[in-house]
Design an enzyme around this catalytic site. Structure first.
Site, PDB file in Angstrom:
ATOM      1  N   ASP A 296      43.026 100.227  32.396  1.00 34.84           N
ATOM      2  CA  ASP A 296      41.688  99.773  32.014  1.00 34.84           C
ATOM      3  C   ASP A 296      41.782  98.809  30.827  1.00 34.84           C
ATOM      4  OD1 ASP A 296      38.644 100.194  32.135  1.00 34.84           O
ATOM      5  OD2 ASP A 296      39.083 100.666  30.051  1.00 34.84           O
ATOM      6  N   MET A 324      19.542  95.779  46.151  1.00 31.01           N
ATOM      7  CA  MET A 324      20.733  95.177  45.544  1.00 31.01           C
ATOM      8  C   MET A 324      20.343  94.108  44.526  1.00 31.01           C
ATOM      9  SD  MET A 324      23.977  94.948  45.113  1.00 31.01           S
ATOM     10  CE  MET A 324      24.983  95.691  46.375  1.00 31.01           C
ATOM     11  N   VAL A 400      21.653  87.734  49.610  1.00 37.23           N
ATOM     12  CA  VAL A 400      20.814  87.822  50.814  1.00 37.23           C
ATOM     13  C   VAL A 400      21.582  88.553  51.919  1.00 37.23           C
ATOM     14  CG1 VAL A 400      19.562  85.728  50.172  1.00 37.23           C
ATOM     15  CG2 VAL A 400      21.508  85.545  51.741  1.00 37.23           C
ATOM     16  N   LYS A 407      23.555  82.802  54.623  1.00 41.60           N
ATOM     17  CA  LYS A 407      24.124  82.605  53.283  1.00 41.60           C
ATOM     18  C   LYS A 407      24.419  81.124  53.030  1.00 41.60           C
ATOM     19  CE  LYS A 407      26.151  87.188  52.442  1.00 41.60           C
ATOM     20  NZ  LYS A 407      25.432  87.545  51.207  1.00 41.60           N
ATOM     21  N   SER A 429      30.194  90.951  50.915  1.00 50.40           N
ATOM     22  CA  SER A 429      31.191  92.023  50.834  1.00 50.40           C
ATOM     23  C   SER A 429      32.383  91.772  51.750  1.00 50.40           C
ATOM     24  CB  SER A 429      30.546  93.368  51.166  1.00 50.40           C
ATOM     25  OG  SER A 429      29.852  93.298  52.384  1.00 50.40           O
ATOM     26  N   HIS A 450      31.322  90.201  44.011  1.00 50.49           N
ATOM     27  CA  HIS A 450      30.991  91.356  44.853  1.00 50.49           C
ATOM     28  C   HIS A 450      30.665  92.575  43.999  1.00 50.49           C
ATOM     29  CE1 HIS A 450      32.480  94.515  47.976  1.00 50.49           C
ATOM     30  NE2 HIS A 450      31.171  94.416  47.973  1.00 50.49           N
ATOM     31  N   TYR A 660      37.541 102.297  40.350  1.00 50.81           N
ATOM     32  CA  TYR A 660      36.194 101.890  39.939  1.00 50.81           C
ATOM     33  C   TYR A 660      35.311 101.434  41.099  1.00 50.81           C
ATOM     34  CZ  TYR A 660      37.513 101.983  34.957  1.00 50.81           C
ATOM     35  OH  TYR A 660      37.895 102.371  33.698  1.00 50.81           O
TER      36      TYR A 660
END
Length: 729
Positions: A296, A324, A400, A407, A429, A450, A660
């Site tokens: 990290d 989102m 979107v 897109k 994604s 993302h 994560y």
């Protein structure tokens, strides 16, 4: 000057009062092995001063001591048990000598006093703090427990309940809470800290404060009746079992150690702490959790270096509202970057604003903000149906629908409405960034960004570098993600990028198990309870959305046809065709109903077994070992391929993205740490048993090489030197 080391010095102040000042090179003080040795030497000098009347400990940094030097942990944890035990005995002798000085002592504590820093101030008689204090013992989060007397002194100072709450959970507390529970004796403004500490010290020297009585409880058994002890420790053990579970041995070990040591004085209690600490330090869990901490730090350091010459965006925009978009807008506004949120649909804008307001209201309910702060944050989110204000934004993220045509059209239109230097990013994604960039006139100003759902909770943001993305573009997006409180990890472009590219082979392993007759309930149970995922694959698919997974699966198959193209109808297809999309419509592998808090609660649904029977062989039992192997091998193989192909730069970044972004069990440390712990040769033997299942189970050549040469993915660590070889700082 009485004593000067590299990280601390000792000098006279006035009238027989000495000050011991922590002042390491660099920005923070750490209690590394050399500093502990130096502290011992400084105390040795104090012990020789016949005219010593009192001691003040303070720091010349913005924080007192941030903790032990965790970069030393992996090498310390490699030494034999006896050697580690000797080091702890040595360190504890230093703190005991500090505690046993024949004069009153006080620590003037500013900023952080964590881990070893906290244990150091526990050895003084008094503690005065500034309002920015964060004090606590986070060791259990690293798979260990306090080793410098924290589990002995804190319960005797605060009482068992307050100490157990901090130690078992690895918590730290602020100044007000520390004062309330007795961890500090007072809180003053920073400019009054030394003056206030000196005033307390003089009172103790003059006999107005009984410093010997203040010190005494730390040297004696814990004052607790049998009934109180039973209640405190039973409740603590129950809470730990519920929250930490079997995969995290440190919290329960800490509780049991405090319980066992309660009836002893300081020396015997410290011996018990030592005996408990040493075996914990040699666990795979401790190595993995320390590895996560170090990774990290590495990832955050890399982001900081990348953005050192870049200005953080002052105004952002989100294309596409809804859950989102609203989540991204909230996160940006919450962290101080105003945001324009655009959608073509008024309903979606309302949904996005409702999502942002809901998240802010939760902060209000928890007492994190007041109504004024809530109104201030929400007023920096500007919903719009047109491009008003887009000429002022520094960065735009498109969120979107996951459709390349839509897109491309939205991004191309937006490019005409913003300044030439405005950065565009897509929250896709799975769709390759270089493909979306084809629609743009300035592809160098474009990259992927993302986010993971829910945005406010998930720490990871994947930053995807397209073929034409400029370094400046990447740096600006990393700067915005960091400003939003996220952990940005830069990856190179490919279908699914890194996280989804490695997730779908895992889902493919799940689908093959179901095809071969496994029960999805058992798979979920094994992957949750035995391997340690927060959700099993069936439950995760329901949360992600079966329709979303079905679409992404097709994108991945087109991108990697050799490995990810399947030649059979699977469970995801069957559920999708039956309009069972998961939590979003209440039907997936389970049926969902809202509980009293409005959260979806899963229930058994016999209808799903009939659906799965159409795409599965007759039910048969699989061992836990086979389930874990068949689930994990496709994912780990793909993770290794991503490293070999340069999609992800380092094992550290890969492991942090998995932890994560997907919730990879932290006690395993990530795929590469898990591989190193297991050993490449052992992994290869396991994987070869399943290579008949297809290309996803074929081990990449690079990993085979590692197995042949017995090489780890992380650089080997040298064991620490024996105590006698320690050099002072």
């Amino acid at each position: 000057m009485l004593y000067k080391g590299d990280t601390l010095y000792l000098d006279w102040l006035e009238d027989g009062i000495a000050e011991l000042v922590f002042d390491a090179p660099g920005s923070v003080n750490k209690l590394d092995t050399a500093t502990v040795a130096s502290l011992g030497e400084a105390i040795g000098v104090l012990e020789q001063q016949s005219d010593l009347k009192g001691l003040l400990l303070r720091s010349n940094k913005a924080a007192f001591i941030v903790g032990a030097d965790i970069t030393e942990f992996l090498s310390l944890f490699l030494v034999p048990e006896e050697q580690l035990s000797q080091w702890l005995h040595f360190a504890n002798s230093v703190f005991n000598r500090l505690e046993d000085l024949p004069v009153p002592t006080i620590a003037a504590v500013n900023g952080y006093a964590l881990g070893g820093g906290c244990e150091c101030v526990l050895a003084t008689d008094y503690r005065l703090a500034t309002p920015d204090l964060r004090i606590g013992l986070p060791e259990t989060k690293l798979g260990i427990m306090p080793g410098f007397g924290g589990s002995v002194r804190m319960p005797r100072m605060l009482g068992a309940d307050s100490a157990l709450e901090i130690i078992a959970a690895g918590k730290d507390v602020g100044a007000d809470q520390a004062l309330k529970i007795g961890l500090v004796d007072g809180v003053v403004k920073a400019e009054k800290l030394v003056e206030g500490a000196m005033a307390i010290l003089r009172q103790a020297i003059n006999g107005d404060l009984d410093w010997k009585a203040k010190r005494q409880p730390k040297l004696e058994p814990l004052k607790l009746s049998k009934i109180e002890a039973t209640m405190s420790f039973t409740i603590a053990k129950g809470m730990v079992a519920q929250t930490a579970g079997k995969h995290y041995p440190a919290p329960i070990t800490a509780v049991k150690t405090i319980e066992a040591a309660a009836r002893f004085g300081r020396e015997e209690a410290l011996n018990l702490e030592n005996k408990s600490f040493v075996p914990l330090a040699h666990t795979n869990e401790a190595r993995a959790l320390v590895g996560i901490f170090l990774n990290d730090q590495y990832v955050k350091g890399k982001a900081k270096k990348l953005t050192k010459d870049v200005e953080t965006p002052k105004q952002a925009a989100v294309l596409g509202a809804g859950i989102m978009g609203g989540g991204i807008a909230y996160q940006s506004a919450w962290k101080g970057v105003p945001v324009v949120m655009k959608d073509i649909n008024d309903k979606s804008l309302t949904l996005g604003m409702t999502e942002a307001a809901k998240l802010l209201n939760k902060q209000l309910e928890r007492g994190k903000i007041d109504g004024l702060k809530l109104a201030g944050v929400i007023s920096t989110i500007h919903p719009t149906l047109d491009y008003a204000g887009f000429d002022r934004v520094d960065i735009v993220v498109e969120a979107v629908v996951e459709n390349p045509k839509v897109k491309k059209a939205v991004l191309a239109e937006t490019e005409q409405k913003v300044r030439p230097d405005t950065v565009l990013a897509s929250n896709t994604s799975t769709i390759p960034i270089s493909e979306l960039a084809n629609a743009l006139e300035r592809p160098e100003n474009f990259c992927g960004m993302h986010f993971f759902n829910p945005v406010h909770r998930m720490p990871l943001v994947e930053i995807i570098r397209g073929e034409k993305s400029s370094d400046e573009t990447i740096a600006k997006v990393v700067a915005w993600a960091s400003k939003m409180g996220k952990t940005p990890i830069v990856v190179n472009d490919c279908p699914g990028f890194f996280v989804n590219r490695v997730l779908f082979p895992y889902f493919a392993g799940f689908s093959q198990l179901l095809r071969d007759g496994a029960d999805f309930r058992k798979i979920d149970k094994v992957m949750e309870k035995q391997f340690g995922w927060p959700m099993g694959p069936a439950y995760l698919l329901d949360v992600v959305g079966i329709d979303t997974a079905h679409h992404a699966q097709a994108v991945m198959a087109a991108g990697f046809p050799q490995r990810m193209q399947k030649d059979y109808r699977d469970a995801i297809d069957a559920l999708f065709d039956a309009n069972r999309f998961g939590q979003k419509n209440g039907l997936g592998f389970w049926r969902y109903k809202e509980d009293s808090k409005g959260k979806p609660k899963k229930e058994e649904d016999a209808a799903v077994d009939d659906l799965l029977a159409e795409v599965s062989q007759p039910k048969r039992d699989f061992s836990e070992e086979e389930i874990i192997a068949r689930m994990m091998i496709p994912m780990v193989n793909e993770v290794v391929r991503c490293l070999e192909e340069g999609i992800i730069a380092t094992p550290a970044e890969a492991d942090m993205a998995l932890v994560y972004g997907l919730g990879f069990p932290p006690f395993h440390g990530g795929a590469f740490r898990w591989l190193d712990t297991l050993g490449s040769a052992k992994y290869l033997d396991m994987a070869q048993q399943y290579q008949h299942l297809g290309p996803l189970y074929e081990v990449p050549e690079g990993l085979r090489n590692k197995a042949r040469h017995n090489e780890p993915y992380y650089p080997p660590v040298e064991p620490a030197r024996p105590v006698g070889d320690l050099k002072t700082a």
